[in-house]
Write an enzyme that holds these catalytic residues in place. Structure first.
Site, mmCIF file in Angstrom:
data_model
loop_
_atom_site.group_PDB
_atom_site.id
_atom_site.type_symbol
_atom_site.label_atom_id
_atom_site.label_comp_id
_atom_site.label_asym_id
_atom_site.label_seq_id
_atom_site.Cartn_x
_atom_site.Cartn_y
_atom_site.Cartn_z
ATOM 1 N N GLY A 14 0.827 -1.203 0.000
ATOM 2 C CA GLY A 14 0.000 0.000 0.000
ATOM 3 C C GLY A 14 0.859 1.249 0.000
ATOM 4 N N ASN A 93 1.208 -2.551 5.331
ATOM 5 C CA ASN A 93 0.428 -1.326 5.486
ATOM 6 C C ASN A 93 -0.860 -1.332 4.676
ATOM 7 O OD1 ASN A 93 0.217 1.796 5.935
ATOM 8 N ND2 ASN A 93 0.174 1.524 3.714
ATOM 9 N N SER A 146 -4.702 -0.539 13.992
ATOM 10 C CA SER A 146 -5.458 0.697 14.155
ATOM 11 C C SER A 146 -6.045 0.720 15.555
ATOM 12 C CB SER A 146 -6.583 0.754 13.115
ATOM 13 O OG SER A 146 -7.530 1.747 13.429
ATOM 14 N N TYR A 159 -13.285 -3.647 9.099
ATOM 15 C CA TYR A 159 -12.006 -2.979 9.343
ATOM 16 C C TYR A 159 -11.495 -3.305 10.745
ATOM 17 C CZ TYR A 159 -8.538 0.764 9.702
ATOM 18 O OH TYR A 159 -7.374 1.484 9.878
ATOM 19 N N SER A 160 -12.355 -3.161 11.743
ATOM 20 C CA SER A 160 -11.956 -3.441 13.118
ATOM 21 C C SER A 160 -11.536 -4.891 13.302
ATOM 22 C CB SER A 160 -13.105 -3.111 14.085
ATOM 23 O OG SER A 160 -13.426 -1.749 14.055
#
Length: 260
Positions: A14, A93, A146, A159-160
């Site tokens: 990324g 990433n 994150s 995402y989580s």
């Protein structure tokens, strides 16, 4: 401090994005040969050209690769190992962060996509790179999680979940690499917003109320910048960080702290 990266090759997945691109620039600034790896070749080339045309100690190469395609990943890693003399640093990433929906209406296709890119993509390239690091008895793996992976994220189910999984993934790599000179650490940033981080909260409210609320809840009363993450990436890539492994390090301005 000289991080001693002038004889190291770093791959940033990324690498054409905001955080990945800054990771590439900082690593190149420390002298590393950087592979800007992205599914979007134009974005990767933009970052690589900026590095090669600028005042950086290292150089950069733009490589197109689909992390969800195991054959593509295997062929890419084999070529890079031969062309560069070995991948010393892997920054996982790449990730999708655009999904927003409640659990009861979450899109199955978006879930599958995010698992494939955010988690399986990191698995695909790491399993190709890790054996080479093990042979050379040296390696640095940095996994980008994150705060949403640490504490959950409202409306960020996929995402989580994937960012939480990267924590366990990174810790397992640390255990398996510990006796082979390989460290693996996990970075967990909060909101990273570039130039918006310089704005006073009052001005930020006029631009993005959501960002302003997060800034108000952050003890430092400001949001993060890409270089806040990238500088930590450079340190965790260096020889000086050789006794740090299996750690989840927040780049958060203290938002994860319980404060009165």
């Amino acid at each position: 401090m000289d991080f001693g990266l002038s004889d190291r090759t770093a791959v940033v997945t990324g690498g054409g994005g905001r955080i990945g691109g800054e990771d590439c620039r900082v690593l190149a600034g420390e002298g590393a040969e950087v592979v800007v790896l992205d599914v979007n070749l134009d974005a990767a080339e933009t970052v690589a050209e900026e590095i090669n045309d600028g005042d950086y100690a290292g150089e950069a190469h733009a490589i197109e690769c689909d992390l969800t395609d195991r054959e593509d990943v295997s062929e890419t890693v084999d070529a890079l190992e031969e062309e560069t003399g070995g991948i010393d640093i892997l920054v996982n990433n790449a990730g999708m962060v655009d999904a927003r929906d409640r659990v009861e209406s979450f899109d199955d296709e978006i879930w599958d996509r995010d698992i494939a890119v955010n988690l399986t993509g990191a698995y695909n390239i790491t399993t190709e790179v890790f054996p080479h690091m093990k042979e050379r008895e040296w390696g640095r793996i940095i996994n980008m999680s994150s705060m949403a992976g640490w504490q959950g994220g409202f409306g960020q189910l996929s995402y989580s979940a994937t960012k939480a999984a990267l924590i366990g993934f990174g810790k397992t790599l640390a255990l398996e690499g510990a006796q082979h000179g390989i460290t693996s650490n996990i970075i967990a940033p909060s909101i990273v917003v570039g130039q918006l981080a310089e704005m006073p909260i009052e001005q930020l409210e006029e631009v993005d109320e959501h960002f302003a609320r997060i800034a108000k809840a952050t003890p430092m009363r400001k949001l993060g910048k890409e270089e806040d993450v990238a500088n930590l990436v450079a340190y965790l890539s260096a020889e000086q960080s050789n006794y740090i492994t299996g750690q989840v390090i927040g780049v958060t301005g203290g938002i994860d702290l319980f404060s009165f």
